[in-house]
Design an enzyme around this catalytic site. Structure first.
Site, PDB file in Angstrom:
ATOM      1  N   ASP A 243       0.870  -1.164   0.000  1.00  0.00           N
ATOM      2  CA  ASP A 243       0.000   0.000   0.000  1.00  0.00           C
ATOM      3  C   ASP A 243       0.913   1.222   0.000  1.00  0.00           C
ATOM      4  OD1 ASP A 243      -2.076   1.794   0.006  1.00  0.00           O
ATOM      5  OD2 ASP A 243      -3.134   0.914   1.705  1.00  0.00           O
TER       6      ASP A 243
HETATM    7  C1  BGC Z   1      -4.841   3.544  -0.050  1.00  0.00           C
HETATM    8  C2  BGC Z   1      -4.929   2.565  -1.200  1.00  0.00           C
HETATM    9  C3  BGC Z   1      -4.709   3.308  -2.495  1.00  0.00           C
HETATM   10  C4  BGC Z   1      -3.358   3.992  -2.438  1.00  0.00           C
HETATM   11  C5  BGC Z   1      -3.032   4.799  -3.686  1.00  0.00           C
HETATM   12  C6  BGC Z   1      -3.548   4.352  -0.087  1.00  0.00           C
HETATM   13  O1  BGC Z   1      -3.570   5.339   0.869  1.00  0.00           O
HETATM   14  O2  BGC Z   1      -4.917   2.835   1.173  1.00  0.00           O
HETATM   15  O3  BGC Z   1      -6.179   1.934  -1.202  1.00  0.00           O
HETATM   16  O4  BGC Z   1      -4.787   2.418  -3.573  1.00  0.00           O
HETATM   17  O5  BGC Z   1      -3.354   4.908  -1.350  1.00  0.00           O
HETATM   18  O6  BGC Z   1      -3.828   5.916  -3.777  1.00  0.00           O
END
Ligand code: BGC
Length: 776
Positions: A243
């Site tokens: 993530d």
């Molecule tokens: C979120 C993800 C997301 C990623 C990119 C993170 O903060 O938890 O779900 O895909 O950011 O935006």
């Protein structure tokens, strides 16, 4: 096994691109696993390796117009905003989900996106989780079916998906570092099965690890999670991406099985240094870099096709799809017959509530799409009923500032109307990625307004816009109908009008229970934890598993949803399906539409283990099928159950276990509305238990081989044989207590408590069992 070992215990597979990897320098390989910027992987132009773009996800594309950063949320290219997972999963319609996934992928192709970052399938442990709007259900079966359909849809167009957030990311409070402290059985039965189902049936291109720790170890550097379980047990062949910002220690992450850190944090140089000084085996880095090359292979054709930008007609088609699907997502909670409204009638309609003209249609955070169009319900209602019949007053302000004149105007509209459509819900700031809610109530100003509305009109229909359950108990009694719209995407306004006027038939069902009170929720005392830890103390009793086991009354049960018609169920039957292995059954039931309108029923199958050796929920959803049936017609529904439908995770043997005995299969329209039952009997799964000197006499006796070995060994040993006999007695009668006490005794302890058995005899019994188990 939930605490992480230092290193994975499963061997790495052979490289898919040994020649390419062999030609790359250490630095180049480290660059491949480190990402280029917020949205791009690194390429190695000299080696012909391109850089590709990935982007959110999950219910539409959020391609940022410039590189910006992950928090530049508002500035993405317009894309179709489909209903977020909270709504889409409520359709209980995998086919609709697949079609949405394919449409999102088509938009991704036109934007040259290799991977769409979704779907998210974390379990809704508490209704308070700020990100529940992005997740499918409190139930792992529903979440798994939803996730699999979404991945299948996206990947059917050659675009990659990213199954997230793996795993146990069930709250936003302290999400970047909290340790989800979850016991092994609860992980296996509740928090992992949806991921397992999607991975084993769809092979998603990527899996995104979560921010949090599980039992003290960050997911991003958890070898058990990322390698032993995901790859070793489930056979995942794709790439694990972090993530955004989830990596704390890039070397530990690669060693654990993480293949791509996003966005880069300088890990590249750290990894190079670690290989050079021997802390990281270069072969492990090779495997991670090789997986990035596999990702490029899998998404190559979609990118190479260079699809042109979608034209207006294509976006219009996607908008129509968003509308059609949204209509199948909303859940009709309550209806005294006021709905559907007559499109060509003369009833005066009072529309009240700011959400009618300013729809809330998606959640806030990284999934926030800039829609191509936006339908509001007020315009759509006027389009059906005509301007003359429809009066409107917002009644409250979305920013929460209270204005008495606003409310008065709305009450006047309600007084003059034959029916009131009250659009209530949670303002955008009430729920979001990044923080959790603290209450399940609608805002006070809306509740105060509603009280006045029902005071002047007895036909108030409430239409809700919210990303996670709100309590209804304090206000629902005065209403004529409640339509839970969740967040319905950019065409939600027109879909809502379609439902209100019966142009579409409500067919959504709850994928999360609506409790009476926040205090009733199973995780109430343990959410969101504190001091860096959240203990999942309710164990496997999440959602309806808790309410139904403890008979806790709820406002609306899991699986509930009304239609504009009625359905009768025939007697269910179950037939063995040995071709799918032992303990597999097909459940048959006939469903008849007994009303006047066409409609869809969601036939749900729950399994109840009549006598289990561990505490099990009262029943668990193990299958469902949505069928459309014309008035007077019937549909024969078959729902297949495999052995897993009867199994629990054994802490004793660290495996799925189906116990011998009776299981009741319940067939119905919700977790409370069981329409028929059929019993089946299992002989168990026949797999040997782990039995040793620490196993109790009761455990030895319930295992057929154990009972035989123990009985044979002690047959000749007079007193000991008598003791065994008393343990085998049924638990009633004057000596029941003695029998139970004996059953609870580990066989090794018999040596200490009596002189009937020697340690040598115990060792011989264990050895005989081991030998007999090996030949089974
Ligand atoms: C979120 C993800 C997301 C990623 C990119 C993170 O903060 O938890 O779900 O895909 O950011 O935006």
């Amino acid at each position: 096994m939930t605490s992480a070992p230092d290193r994975p215990t499963v061997p790495a597979p052979p490289l898919a691109h040994p020649d390419v990897i062999g030609r790359l320098t250490l630095e180049q390989k480290a660059s491949l696993v480190s990402g280029a910027d917020f949205w791009h992987t690194q390429g190695v132009p000299d080696a012909g390796i391109p850089s590709v773009m990935v982007t959110d996800g999950p219910h539409g594309l959020r391609k940022q117009a410039d590189q910006a950063d992950a928090v530049g949320l508002g500035g993405s290219n317009p894309a179709t905003c489909f209903p977020p997972a909270v709504a889409l999963a409520s359709s209980w319609d995998p086919d609709a989900v697949r079609r949405v996934g394919a449409a999102i992928a088509d938009e991704a192709r036109a934007e040259q996106i290799a991977v769409v970052l979704g779907p998210g399938i974390n379990i809704k442990r508490s209704p308070l989780c700020g990100r529940n709007f992005e997740y499918a259900s409190e139930d792992p079966f529903v979440a798994g079916v939803f996730g699999a359909a979404m991945v299948e849809g996206i990947q059917s167009r050659g675009v990659g998906s990213s199954l997230k957030h793996f795993a146990a990311n069930n709250q936003e409070t302290d999400r970047l570092r909290v340790s989800a402290d979850v016991d092994e059985r609860t992980l296996r039965e509740i928090y992992l099965p949806a991921f397992e189902h999607v991975v084993t049936t769809q092979q998603p291109t990527t899996v995104m690890c979560s921010y949090n720790k599980i039992n003290g170890t960050y997911s991003s550097q958890n070898p058990w999670l990322l390698t032993d379980l995901l790859r070793g047990e489930w056979g995942f062949g794709g790439l694990v991406v972090s993530d955004w910002g989830a990596v704390s220690d890039p070397v530990a992450a690669v060693a654990a099985g993480l293949d791509l850190e996003m966005p880069p944090s300088g890990g590249e140089t750290v990894i190079v240094a670690a290989v050079q000084d021997g802390r990281l085996d270069e072969a492990v880095l090779d495997v991670a870099a090789d997986r990035l090359l596999t990702l490029l292979d899998r998404t190559h054709d979609a990118l190479a096709a260079q699809d042109p930008a979608l034209d207006d007609e294509a976006y219009a088609r996607h908008h129509d799809l968003a509308r059609e699907v949204a209509a199948s997502c909303a859940v009709l909670l309550e209806n005294d017959g006021t709905l559907p409204l007559d499109p060509s009638g003369s009833a005066r309609i009072g529309v009240v509530g700011a959400f009618a003209s300013e729809p809330r249609y998606q959640g806030a955070g990284s999934s926030q799409v800039v829609p191509t169009r936006l339908d509001d319900a007020l315009t759509a209602i006027r389009a059906v009923a005509g301007d003359d019949r429809v009066a409107y007053a917002p009644g409250f302000r979305l920013d929460g500032t209270v204005d008495g004149a606003f409310a008065d105007e709305a009450v006047a509209v309600a007084r003059d109307a034959d029916v009131v459509l009250a659009f209530l819900g949670l303002p955008g700031a009430a729920e979001s990625e990044g923080y959790d809610r603290t209450t399940m109530s609608l805002p006070d100003d809306q509740l105060a307004l509603l009280e006045q509305l029902v005071g002047v009109n007895d036909k108030v229909v409430v239409i809700l816009s919210n990303g996670s359950a709100v309590t209804v108990t304090e206000w629902r009694d005065g209403t004529a109908a409640i339509l839970e719209g969740w967040l319905l995407g950019q065409a939600g306004g027109s879909a809502t009008a379609d439902l209100l006027f019966g142009l579409a038939s409500p067919s959504g069902r709850l994928t999360e229970t609506i409790p009476h009170h926040l205090e009733d929720t199973p995780s109430y005392l343990g959410f969101p934890g504190g001091d860096g830890h959240v203990l999942y103390g309710e164990g496997v009793h999440v959602g309806y598993r808790y309410y139904d086991t403890l008979h806790v009354p709820v406002a609306y049960p899991f699986g509930h949803g009304l239609t504009y018609t009625t359905f009768a169920y025939g007697e269910p039957t179950a037939t063995p399906a040995p071709d799918r292995g032992p303990n597999a059954w097909d459940v048959h039931v006939t469903v008849t539409n007994t009303g006047e309108r066409a409609g869809s029923e969601v036939v749900q199958v729950y399994v109840h283990d009549v006598a289990a050796r561990v505490p099990r929920p009262a029943h668990e959803l193990r299958g469902f099928s949505k069928v459309s049936v014309e008035p007077g017609a019937s549909a024969d529904v078959v729902i297949s159950l495999d052995a897993r439908a009867f199994a629990f995770w054994s802490l004793r043997d660290h495996r799925w276990e189906v116990e011998a005995g009776e299981f009741v299969i319940e067939v119905g329209a919700s977790s409370h509305d069981v329409r028929g039952r059929v019993s089946v009997t299992s002989d168990g799964d026949g797999a040997p238990h782990h039995l040793d000197a620490t196993s109790t006499i009761g455990e030895w006796l319930t295992d057929p081989v154990g009972a035989q070995v123990l009985g044979a060994a002690l047959a000749a040993a007079g007193d000991a044989a008598g003791m065994l006999a008393s343990a085998a007695e049924p638990a009633s009668g004057p000596d029941a207590g003695w029998g139970e006490m004996v059953r609870q005794m580990p066989i090794g302890k018999v040596v200490s408590f009596t002189d009937m058995v020697t340690r040598d005899q115990v060792d011989q019994v264990v050895a005989a069992y081991d030998a007999a188990s090996r030949v089974r």
